[in-house]
Design an enzyme around this catalytic site. Structure first.
Site, short mmCIF file in Angstrom:
data_model
loop_
_atom_site.label_atom_id
_atom_site.label_comp_id
_atom_site.label_asym_id
_atom_site.label_seq_id
_atom_site.Cartn_x
_atom_site.Cartn_y
_atom_site.Cartn_z
N ARG A 1 0.86 -1.18 0.00
CA ARG A 1 0.00 0.00 0.00
C ARG A 1 0.90 1.23 0.00
NH1 ARG A 1 -3.35 -2.93 -1.44
NH2 ARG A 1 -5.42 -3.37 -0.56
N GLU B 1 -4.05 7.72 -4.06
CA GLU B 1 -4.22 7.20 -5.41
C GLU B 1 -5.45 7.83 -6.04
OE1 GLU B 1 -4.27 2.93 -5.36
OE2 GLU B 1 -2.14 2.79 -4.85
N HIS C 1 -1.16 0.67 -9.75
CA HIS C 1 -1.80 -0.28 -8.83
C HIS C 1 -2.55 -1.36 -9.61
CE1 HIS C 1 -3.73 -0.73 -4.56
NE2 HIS C 1 -3.38 -1.89 -5.10
#
Length: 350
Positions: free
Chosen positions: A250, A279, A298
Site C-alpha cells: 500500500r 491514489e 496499482h
C-alpha cells in the site's frame, strides 16, 4: 424449491460501483458472475459510487462484493440491517472496520490466498524492471537515444540480497520465485518468525537490519494503524546508497515525501512503485519525473490468472454464506455465533 435454495434466492448481492459497470463488467475483466446465477443468487451493481455507501443503497442487500477500497465503518454497517457479508475482492481490508462488522453481525472475507501468486509474480517483475533500469531503456529506445544505452547499465542480481518487508503468504511465494536466481532472501514481519521462512531458508531479522543489509527491498506488508509510514525517512537512511526499494503493498507503507527526498538526494539508487498515497498519484508529483523510478497504476498483478483466482474466492465466499456455511476466508469467524448475525439469517429465511 428447498428451503436452502429459497434462502439463497433472497441473498441479494451488490457489487460496488467503483470498479464495475451496470452490466457486471469490471476493470478487472470478467468475474464469472454466472456462478451466482447458477447458485440462484440475484446480483446487481450499485447504482452510484459514494463512499461510504448510503444506508438506503444497502436495503435488502445481504452481501456486498467490494471491488475497491470502499469504507465500511461502524456507522455504515450498523445501519445495514440486511447485510450479512462483505466479500472483499483482494487482500487489503484497511477500510473495513472488522470489529464493528462483528458487532453488527456482518462477516468479512478477503482473498489473500488467491492473490498470493499473482502479487508475488508482479513483485518479481517490478524488482527485475527496477534493477535492469527498464524504464529508461524503454524511454531512450522510443526517443531515438540509442547511443545513451551505456549510461543505463543494470545492477547486479546474482549473490545480492533481497529483503521482504511483511513476510507472509505473498512474501513466501516471492522467496520461492527468487530461489533459482542465486539471491539471498531476508524477511521481516510483526511476529518476527515464519514457518514458511524456516522451510525456505529465509532468515527473519528486524526491519532495521533488513534495510541495512538488502540490495533490494520489497514491501508487501498490509496497511494498518501501526504500519502506516513503516518506512519513513529514518528507515530510508539505513539503506545502502546502491539499494532499490519496491512497494507492492500500500502506498502509505512508505512515507512518500521521505522517499522523494531520498531519491532527489541520491540516498538510494531507485524505486519501483505500484501503489501510492494517495491514489491516483497527482499529475505534478515529483516521483513522475525521476528517471530511476519505475511506476505502475496499482494494477501490475492484474492478469487473467489474478481475476480468475480472486473472483473464484470472493464469489465462493458469497455462495457459502448464502447457503448457511462458513467460508474459510472469513476474517472474523466469531461473527457466525453472534445473535446479530443469526437474527439476520432468520429474517431472510422466515
Amino acid at each position: 424449491m428447498t428451503a436452502i435454495d429459497w434462502g439463497a434466492s433472497m441473498f441479494r448481492t451488490a457489487l460496488t460501483a467503483d470498479s464495475a459497470r451496470p452490466d457486471g463488467g469490471t476493470i478487472f475483466g470478467n468475474l464469472g458472475l454466472g456462478r451466482l446465477d447458477d447458485a440462484g443468487i440475484p446480483w446487481h451493481v450499485l447504482a452510484r459510487y459514494l463512499d461510504p455507501i448510503p444506508p438506503e443503497d444497502l436495503n435488502g442487500v445481504a452481501a456486498v462484493l467490494s471491488l475497491g477500497h470502499i469504507t465500511f465503518d461502524a456507522e455504515t454497517v450498523a445501519a445495514a440491517d440486511d447485510l450479512e457479508l462483505i466479500a472483499r475482492f483482494g487482500a487489503g481490508y484497511e477500510t473495513i472496520d472488522v470489529e464493528a462488522c462483528t458487532h453488527a453481525g456482518v462477516a468479512v472475507t478477503n482473498t489473500s490466498g488467491a492473490i498470493r501468486r499473482p502479487l508475488a509474480l508482479a513483485s518479481l517483475t517490478m524488482l527485475l524492471a527496477v534493477g535492469h533500469k527498464l524504464r529508461m531503456k524503454d524511454h531512450i529506445t522510443r526517443t531515438g537515444r540509442w547511443d545513451e544505452r551505456e549510461d543505463f547499465r543494470g545492477a547486479a542480481f546474482d549473490g545480492k540480497t533481497v529483503g521482504i518487508v511483511g513476510f507472509g503468504s505473498v512474501g513466501s511465494e516471492l522467496a520461492k520465485l527468487l530461489a533459482p536466481l542465486g539471491m539471498t532472501v531476508l524477511g521481516t514481519n510483526r511476529s518476527g518468525h515464519s514457518r514458511a521462512a524456516d522451510a525456505l531458508g529465509v532468515r527473519m531479522v528486524e526491519l532495521d537490519d533488513l534495510l541495512r543489509q538488502s540490495d533490494y527491498v520489497v514491501v508487501t506488508a498490509s496497511l494498518n494503524a501501526s504500519s502506516r509510514h513503516l518506512v519513513d525517512a529514518g528507515k530510508l537512511a539505513l539503506m545502502k546508497q546502491s539499494a532499490f526499494i519496491v512497494n507492492m503493498g500500500r502506498g502509505a507503507l512508505i512515507d512518500q515525501e521521505a522517499l522523494r527526498t531520498a531519491l532527489r538526494d541520491g540516498k538510494i539508487s531507485g524505486a519501483g512503485l505500484d501503489v501510492f498515497d494517495p491514489e491516483p498519484i497527482a499529475a505534478d508529483d515529483e516521483l513522475l519525473s525521476f528517471d530511476n523510478v519505475t511506476l505502475a497504476p496499482h494494477s501490475l498483478n492484474w492478469t487473467d490468472d489474478f481475476t480468475r483466482a480472486v473472483s473464484s474466492s470472493a464469489l465462493g465466499a458469497i455462495i457459502e454464506v448464502a447457503h448457511g456455511r462458513r467460508p474459510e476466508t472469513t476474517l472474523n469467524p466469531e461473527v457466525f455465533d453472534t445473535e446479530a448475525f443469526r437474527a439476520k439469517q432468520r429474517r431472510r429465511l422466515d
